[in-house]
Design a protein around this motif. Sequence first.
Motif: not given
Length: 431
Positions: A280-296
Motif C-alpha cells: 500500500k505505501e509503495k503505490i504512490e511512487k509507481i508510475w502507471p504503465l498506461v496513462c492515468n489522470d492521477k499518476p502519482r
Amino acid sequence: MQQRRQFLQKMGLLAGAFSANSLFEQAHAAEWEAAQKRVASIAPELTAADEDYWSVIQQGYTVNPNLINLNNGGVSPSPRIVQEAVERFNKLSNEGPSYYMWRILDQGREPLRYKLATLAGCSPEEIAINRNATEALNTVIFGLDLKAGDEVIGTKQDYPNMIQAWRQRALREGIVYTQINFDFPIENDEAIVAAFEKAITPQTKILHLTHIINWIGQILPVKKIAQMAHKRGIEVIVDGAHSFGLLDFAIPDLECDYFGTSLHKFLSAPIGSGMLWIKKEKIEKIWPLVCNDKPRGNDIRKFETLGTRSFPIEQGIGEALNFHNAIGAKRKEERIRYLKNYWAGKAREIPGVKIHTSFKPAYACAICGVSVEGMTPAQLDQALFNTYKIHTVGIVWENISCVRVTPHVYTKPSDLDKLVFALEEIARKKM
C-alpha cells in the motif's frame, strides 16, 4: 411472460460468480460437497493420492482425451464453468456493449478485487487486475524512479520478458542491470541468499526474484532474500507467475514490495488474465504503465486504466476462484506436487534419463525438467508428441537444457504412466 423470463435470467447472470447462484454452485455444489466431506478430516498430503476424490475435480475440465497436455506451466486450460462464464458474459456484452460492459460488468471488478485479495491474504486496496504477469511486472519495472547508475540485480534464469524490460531501461536510461547465474537444482536456502547478497553493491536499489523458475521449477526462498535485501535498504520485486494459485501462501508473508502474476496458469482463470500486488505505501511512487489522470495517486486502480478490455474474461476469473477455493489451496498444492513426484520418481530410475528438478517440497512443486541422454530437448519433445501424443515443451536457456513437464489437477496418474512408459521406450532406443 417470455420477455419477463429472459429478464430474470439476465439478472441472475449479472449476479455473477460471487452469488449463491454462481455457475460453480449450479454445476458442482452438490457433488463436490459430498467429496469434500469425505476428505475434510484427512491431511492434504494424504488426500493428494486419493484418486476417487480427484476424479470429481477432473470432471470439471474439458481437456482433449486424445492429447496428454503436460505443458500447464505455459498456460492452463480453464474448467468448464469458467469457459461458460466467459461465453455468457461475452454474449451479454454484445447485446449492447457500451451499456453492459461499462455500466454493468464494470461493476463486477470490485467484488473480484476483494475475492482475489482474500486468496492473496492482503488488502483489496493493494490488488490491480490486468492481463498477465508481463503487464503486471512491466508496470513496476518501468514505473520505478531509477536514475543512471542505479543497479538492479536479477538472474540469468528469470523470464525473458522481464530480462528484456530491464535491459530496455538500461539501454534507454543508463541503469545498471546485473544478472547472477545459478546451476539448479539447489537445495540450500543460505547458498541462494548468499549469491544475491554477494552481488549487492552500494548502487543496488532493486532485487528482481522469480518465485518459481519457469524453466525447471526451482522455488526460491523469497522471504529470506527479501529480509536480507531490506536490511540494506533494497526493494524486492517478485515474479509470481507460476506460484500464485499453486503454492499455498499469502503474498505479504513473502515480505516483498511488488508482486506480479498470471491467473491463467495454476489458478485456471481465463486466458489473458493477471494480477498486480503493490504494498500500500509503495503505490504512490509507481508510475502507471498506461496513462492515468492521477499518476502519482495512491489508489491501486490507477494501474487499471487499460482502455477497452475484455470484461467477460475479468468476470470469468471469479468462477476460477470458486473452483480453486472449493478444492483448497493446500490440498491443490499437495496434489500437484504428488503428481510431479509420481512420474519423476519413476523416470529417474530409467537408464539414460535425468531429472533436473529437486524432489524436496521446499524447492519444487509442479514443474519438472527431464532429459534423455543423446537427445536434444527439441528431439525429445518431438518424440513424445509424435509417437505418444504427449505435449511438453523443450527448454534451452542459458545453462538449462531439458524438456519441461507440468501436470495440473486434471492430470490423471494413468497419463503420467504413459509418460514414464514413453521415456523408457525412447531412452532404450537411444542406448
